[in-house]
Design an enzyme around this catalytic site. Structure first.
Site, PDB file in Angstrom:
ATOM      1  N   HIS A 146       0.627  -0.871  -0.038  1.00  0.00           N
ATOM      2  CA  HIS A 146      -0.358   0.391  -0.048  1.00  0.00           C
ATOM      3  C   HIS A 146       1.002   0.890   0.190  1.00  0.00           C
ATOM      4  O   HIS A 146       1.541   1.230  -0.390  1.00  0.00           O
ATOM      5  CB  HIS A 146      -0.664   0.145   1.113  1.00  0.00           C
ATOM      6  CG  HIS A 146      -0.485  -0.308   2.640  1.00  0.00           C
ATOM      7  ND1 HIS A 146       0.593   0.376   2.920  1.00  0.00           N
ATOM      8  CD2 HIS A 146      -0.130  -1.667   3.082  1.00  0.00           C
ATOM      9  CE1 HIS A 146       1.044   0.184   4.248  1.00  0.00           C
ATOM     10  NE2 HIS A 146       0.661  -0.758   4.323  1.00  0.00           N
ATOM     11  N   HIS A 193       3.676   1.277   2.213  1.00  0.00           N
ATOM     12  CA  HIS A 193       5.518   0.193   2.281  1.00  0.00           C
ATOM     13  C   HIS A 193       5.681   1.661   0.505  1.00  0.00           C
ATOM     14  O   HIS A 193       7.360   1.477   0.136  1.00  0.00           O
ATOM     15  CB  HIS A 193       4.745  -0.876   1.031  1.00  0.00           C
ATOM     16  CG  HIS A 193       4.577  -1.854   2.160  1.00  0.00           C
ATOM     17  ND1 HIS A 193       2.942  -1.988   2.213  1.00  0.00           N
ATOM     18  CD2 HIS A 193       4.524  -2.649   3.111  1.00  0.00           C
ATOM     19  CE1 HIS A 193       2.523  -2.994   2.937  1.00  0.00           C
ATOM     20  NE2 HIS A 193       4.262  -3.300   3.513  1.00  0.00           N
ATOM     21  N   GLN A 226       7.375   4.029  10.575  1.00  0.00           N
ATOM     22  CA  GLN A 226       6.555   4.531  11.863  1.00  0.00           C
ATOM     23  C   GLN A 226       5.801   3.470  12.850  1.00  0.00           C
ATOM     24  O   GLN A 226       5.398   3.322  14.270  1.00  0.00           O
ATOM     25  CB  GLN A 226       6.860   5.678  12.062  1.00  0.00           C
ATOM     26  CG  GLN A 226       6.578   6.080  13.502  1.00  0.00           C
ATOM     27  CD  GLN A 226       5.639   7.556  13.748  1.00  0.00           C
ATOM     28  OE1 GLN A 226       6.342   7.715  12.723  1.00  0.00           O
ATOM     29  NE2 GLN A 226       5.366   7.896  14.729  1.00  0.00           N
TER      30      GLN A 226
END
Length: 352
Positions: free
Chosen positions: A63, A66, A194
């Site tokens: 998605h 990435h 993150q």
């Protein structure tokens, strides 16, 4: 020899993935490297040419989150490799190994479209590493930790807090597979999101403690979470599990964390911050129940970003010192478990 076990969907997938052949792969303009041996030949040519290699490890179902990691790697490295490997060792026996989204043709289309211009050079993904389970676990692998044999990696003192409290074998599986991937790929730089901040910080420490040359700890990069532009939901492959009705309530965790962050910034104690966040979830839970959606809070907590120790209940931002605090949580929406976090304090000490 494999021990006898019931033939489950996860077991069937595990053994099918061991024998994936190149003939079953979709066409791709990007080289697809399906074994450690073929990848190492590719990597040696990169070494010989003095090329830097950026690495984005994934489990597929790509998605925009990435792709932001891919874009960062393309900008900072001459070559970029993305791996797709659904790691059985990080799934407990009751978790979703068999149903985890597998979308290789679509993943390759998304990856092929990525490019970054650096000077006069247009950089695109250089290779996709698609190792088999047999290559990655030559001694075999079971999701049952007590039945596992061979070498595994544990991060003592760092894997039982936060996500580790709910998923006690998860970080053992992550540390093991990423050690293997780093040994195979030998990246100059590696990129993590993150959203999985405990995992990313743990892997940075792994490289430091085990003296990894590829990548060195300072070359393990954590990239800010990519979010839905409308409601802030952190992008995740597991969002695909959500029904349309469940999706409406999925942003609740991020809103709760934002409220806790605001309270922390205003000098409230850690306990008050958590209570503020829980109140947000409770309100959403009641609304969701009216529409037949089950919303359940797993946890919301504040942890020291270096030790992962829980912040004292009476602490506040003036007492916490210079070390950033991770405000994180997990929420079940229906049968889908969502995670998210906010770093409070000096973000640049972590996100770099």
């Amino acid at each position: 020899m494999y021990m006898w076990r019931p033939v489950t969907k996860a077991y069937i997938f595990l053994h099918r993935s061991m024998s994936m052949s190149t003939s079953s792969l979709p066409p791709s303009p990007i080289p697809l490297l399906t074994s450690v041996a073929s990848y190492r030949q590719w990597r040696q040519r990169a070494f010989d040419g003095g090329k830097s290699v950026g690495f984005v490890p994934t489990m597929g179902a790509l998605h925009d989150g990435h792709l932001s990691l891919v874009q960062r790697s393309l900008a900072e490295n001459e070559l970029t490799v993305l791996s797709i490997f659904v790691n059985p060792a990080q799934f407990a026996p009751h978790e979703d190994l068999a149903t985890y989204p597998r979308t290789l043709p679509g993943d390759l289309e998304l990856l092929t479209a990525q490019q970054v211009t650096v000077g006069e050079a247009v950089r695109k993904a250089s290779a996709v590493f698609l190792p088999s389970v047999q290559d990655m676990y030559p001694s075999g692998i079971s999701q049952d930790v007590s039945a596992q044999k061979g070498a595994f990696v544990e991060m003592k003192g760092y894997g039982h807090q936060m996500e580790g409290a709910s998923r006690p074998t998860f970080f053992r599986g992550v540390a093991t597979v990423v050690t293997k991937l780093f040994n195979a790929v030998q990246p100059t730089n590696a990129y993590f999101g993150q959203k999985d901040i405990q995992q990313a910080l743990l892997l940075r420490r792994l490289c430091k403690d085990l003296l990894f040359p590829y990548p060195e700890a300072d070359h393990v990069h954590i990239v800010p979470t990519t979010r839905d532009l409308n409601d802030g939901l952190a992008l995740s492959s597991r969002n695909a599990y959500l029904s349309a009705n469940e999706r409406k309530f999925a942003p609740a965790l991020y809103r709760a964390l934002q409220c806790a962050e605001s309270a922390w910034s205003n000098g409230e104690s850690k306990d008050r911050c958590i209570s503020t966040a829980v109140a947000v979830i409770d309100e959403v839970k009641a609304q969701a129940a009216i529409e037949g959606v089950d919303v359940r809070l797993d946890y919301i907590e504040m942890n020291n970003s270096e030790t992962f120790d829980v912040v004292d209940a009476s602490s506040n931002h003036r007492l916490a010192g210079d070390i950033p605090v991770i405000l994180s949580g997990a929420l079940w929406v229906g049968r889908t478990r969502l995670i998210d976090n906010i770093v409070v304090g000096d973000l640049n000490r972590i996100i770099r």
